[in-house]
Design a protein around this motif. Structure first.
Motif, PDB file in Angstrom:
ATOM      1  N   ALA A  15       0.821  -1.205   0.000  1.00 18.43           N
ATOM      2  CA  ALA A  15       0.000   0.000   0.000  1.00 18.43           C
ATOM      3  C   ALA A  15       0.859   1.260   0.000  1.00 18.43           C
ATOM      4  O   ALA A  15       0.510   2.264  -0.591  1.00 18.43           O
ATOM      5  CB  ALA A  15      -0.928   0.002   1.225  1.00 18.43           C
ATOM      6  N   CYS A  16       2.019   1.178   0.685  1.00 21.10           N
ATOM      7  CA  CYS A  16       2.856   2.360   0.836  1.00 21.10           C
ATOM      8  C   CYS A  16       3.902   2.488  -0.254  1.00 21.10           C
ATOM      9  O   CYS A  16       4.548   3.528  -0.386  1.00 21.10           O
ATOM     10  CB  CYS A  16       3.569   2.340   2.189  1.00 21.10           C
ATOM     11  SG  CYS A  16       2.420   2.385   3.577  1.00 21.10           S
ATOM     12  N   ASP A  24       6.935  13.306  -0.408  1.00 20.70           N
ATOM     13  CA  ASP A  24       7.924  13.362   0.662  1.00 20.70           C
ATOM     14  C   ASP A  24       9.274  13.859   0.174  1.00 20.70           C
ATOM     15  O   ASP A  24      10.178  14.059   0.966  1.00 20.70           O
ATOM     16  CB  ASP A  24       8.141  11.956   1.272  1.00 20.70           C
ATOM     17  CG  ASP A  24       6.928  11.538   2.085  1.00 20.70           C
ATOM     18  OD1 ASP A  24       6.114  12.435   2.395  1.00 20.70           O
ATOM     19  OD2 ASP A  24       6.796  10.357   2.395  1.00 20.70           O
ATOM     20  N   ASP A  25       9.408  14.073  -1.111  1.00 22.40           N
ATOM     21  CA  ASP A  25      10.724  14.351  -1.675  1.00 22.40           C
ATOM     22  C   ASP A  25      11.232  15.771  -1.438  1.00 22.40           C
ATOM     23  O   ASP A  25      12.267  16.160  -1.964  1.00 22.40           O
ATOM     24  CB  ASP A  25      10.751  14.031  -3.166  1.00 22.40           C
ATOM     25  CG  ASP A  25      10.941  12.542  -3.396  1.00 22.40           C
ATOM     26  OD1 ASP A  25      11.142  12.142  -4.530  1.00 22.40           O
ATOM     27  OD2 ASP A  25      10.893  11.788  -2.405  1.00 22.40           O
ATOM     28  N   ALA A  30      15.511  11.521   1.658  1.00 21.92           N
ATOM     29  CA  ALA A  30      15.402  11.246   3.087  1.00 21.92           C
ATOM     30  C   ALA A  30      14.453  10.099   3.365  1.00 21.92           C
ATOM     31  O   ALA A  30      14.618   9.366   4.319  1.00 21.92           O
ATOM     32  CB  ALA A  30      14.954  12.481   3.835  1.00 21.92           C
ATOM     33  N   THR A  31      13.419   9.972   2.539  1.00 21.22           N
ATOM     34  CA  THR A  31      12.477   8.889   2.769  1.00 21.22           C
ATOM     35  C   THR A  31      12.482   7.938   1.585  1.00 21.22           C
ATOM     36  O   THR A  31      12.638   8.341   0.449  1.00 21.22           O
ATOM     37  CB  THR A  31      11.046   9.418   2.975  1.00 21.22           C
ATOM     38  OG1 THR A  31      10.744  10.264   1.889  1.00 21.22           O
ATOM     39  CG2 THR A  31      10.925  10.159   4.285  1.00 21.22           C
ATOM     40  N   ALA A  32      12.361   6.666   1.931  1.00 16.27           N
ATOM     41  CA  ALA A  32      12.248   5.644   0.906  1.00 16.27           C
ATOM     42  C   ALA A  32      10.816   5.149   0.915  1.00 16.27           C
ATOM     43  O   ALA A  32       9.953   5.750   1.552  1.00 16.27           O
ATOM     44  CB  ALA A  32      13.230   4.517   1.209  1.00 16.27           C
ATOM     45  N   ALA A  33      10.588   4.059   0.210  1.00 18.30           N
ATOM     46  CA  ALA A  33       9.243   3.485   0.159  1.00 18.30           C
ATOM     47  C   ALA A  33       8.679   3.294   1.564  1.00 18.30           C
ATOM     48  O   ALA A  33       9.401   2.938   2.482  1.00 18.30           O
ATOM     49  CB  ALA A  33       9.291   2.146  -0.573  1.00 18.30           C
ATOM     50  N   GLY A  34       7.376   3.554   1.713  1.00 14.48           N
ATOM     51  CA  GLY A  34       6.724   3.311   2.994  1.00 14.48           C
ATOM     52  C   GLY A  34       6.997   4.387   4.022  1.00 14.48           C
ATOM     53  O   GLY A  34       6.760   4.206   5.202  1.00 14.48           O
ATOM     54  N   ALA A 235       8.488  -2.449   7.030  1.00 11.86           N
ATOM     55  CA  ALA A 235       9.131  -2.744   5.744  1.00 11.86           C
ATOM     56  C   ALA A 235       9.947  -4.028   5.845  1.00 11.86           C
ATOM     57  O   ALA A 235       9.903  -4.884   4.954  1.00 11.86           O
ATOM     58  CB  ALA A 235      10.027  -1.574   5.337  1.00 11.86           C
ATOM     59  N   ILE A 236      10.692  -4.187   6.943  1.00 10.26           N
ATOM     60  CA  ILE A 236      11.518  -5.384   7.131  1.00 10.26           C
ATOM     61  C   ILE A 236      10.639  -6.632   7.217  1.00 10.26           C
ATOM     62  O   ILE A 236      10.895  -7.641   6.550  1.00 10.26           O
ATOM     63  CB  ILE A 236      12.393  -5.242   8.396  1.00 10.26           C
ATOM     64  CG1 ILE A 236      13.477  -4.182   8.188  1.00 10.26           C
ATOM     65  CG2 ILE A 236      13.010  -6.581   8.785  1.00 10.26           C
ATOM     66  CD1 ILE A 236      14.272  -3.825   9.433  1.00 10.26           C
TER      67      ILE A 236
END
Ligand code: ARG
Length: 264
Positions: A15-16, A24-25, A30-34, A235-236
């Motif tokens: 979903a994320c 978020d960019d 700074a932010t990756a998926a989710g 995510a993990i």
């Protein structure tokens, strides 16, 4: 099986996933998926403590590789970021210090999930079943855990093997900072036996050592993130679930351990 994962985490990740490259960019990378925030943008930084073959060890190209690294690489790929490994003492990995100080995003180091550690940082779902073992020089008279009581026994600092040996009341404990120094001390006769996770002792049999006994402790390894880092933990766990489902976990396990995972 070691890995029993909630179906919801995969859904969450899916979903994320569209978030990468989204609004978020404002802080580039700074932010990756989710919505995961990383200590070094665009890179998943992992703290690990080699030599600990087959989980983390220096490969021929000088890079740290192993089962733990294979798994966190899958996490990095799902996040769409690079992977970087940092070698740190197991002491500061298992105390949560490396995570607290922002030295890394995740600790992956054959870390047994314990209550004490889980109070300091957050664990993923378990990904590997482990027991302790005793390594001795070939031909040693030590054959069981009971034989260690009066022996000089090398343990790795801050590990569950050390805790086991302390609880066992072994008087002649000698602490070492890593597995390499433990084995060296066994080689030079400074200690009579060493205790560490059984899966890392096997590779030394060809060097004139033997595994005297397995100590069935029923441990399980988890990956760790800073307390409260729910986005990275989700995510993990999502990646762990994916690799179990698509067969990647079995491939990694078989390549690194040499047998298929139990229960397969
Ligand atoms: N599983 C044991 C523990 O968590 C030992 C792990 C040591 N890991 C390492 N990479 N040196 O205490």
């Amino acid at each position: 099986p070691a890995v029993a994962l909630a179906a919801t985490t995969a859904l969450l990740l899916t979903a994320c996933a569209g978030g990468a490259g989204g609004t978020d960019d404002a802080t580039p990378g700074a932010t990756a998926a989710g919505g995961v925030t990383l200590v070094s943008p665009g890179t998943l930084t992992v703290c690990t403590n080699p030599p600990y073959e087959p989980f983390e060890f220096e490969g021929e190209d000088g890079q740290i590789e192993g089962l733990d690294i294979d798994i966190v690489r899958e996490v990095a790929e799902d996040l769409g970021v690079e992977l970087a490994t940092k070698v740190t003492p197991f002491e500061t990995i298992q105390s949560g210090t490396d995570l607290e100080t922002g030295t890394c995003d995740v600790v992956a180091s054959g870390i047994t999930i314990t209550e004490e550690r889980a109070a300091k940082f957050d664990f993923s779902q378990p990904y590997f079943d482990a027991d302790q073992g005793i390594l001795v020089p070939a031909g040693s008279a030590i054959a069981t855990a009971d034989d260690l009581t009066d022996a000089r026994v090398g343990v790795q600092q801050a590990t569950t093997g050390e805790t086991w040996a302390q609880e066992e009341g072994i008087a002649g404990l000698v602490q070492f900072e890593d597995l390499g120094l433990q084995v060296q001390a066994l080689e030079t006769g400074q200690v009579d036996a060493i205790v560490n996770d059984i899966a890392v002792l096997g590779p030394f049999v060809e060097d004139g050592f033997e595994v005297a006994a397995t100590i069935p402790t029923g441990e399980q390894y988890g990956l760790g993130v800073k307390k409260g880092n729910a986005a990275l933990l989700a995510a993990i766990d999502g990646t762990l679930e994916r690799i179990v489902e698509d067969g990647t976990y079995d491939e990694i396990y078989t390549a690194r351990i040499g047998t298929a995972p139990a229960g397969d």
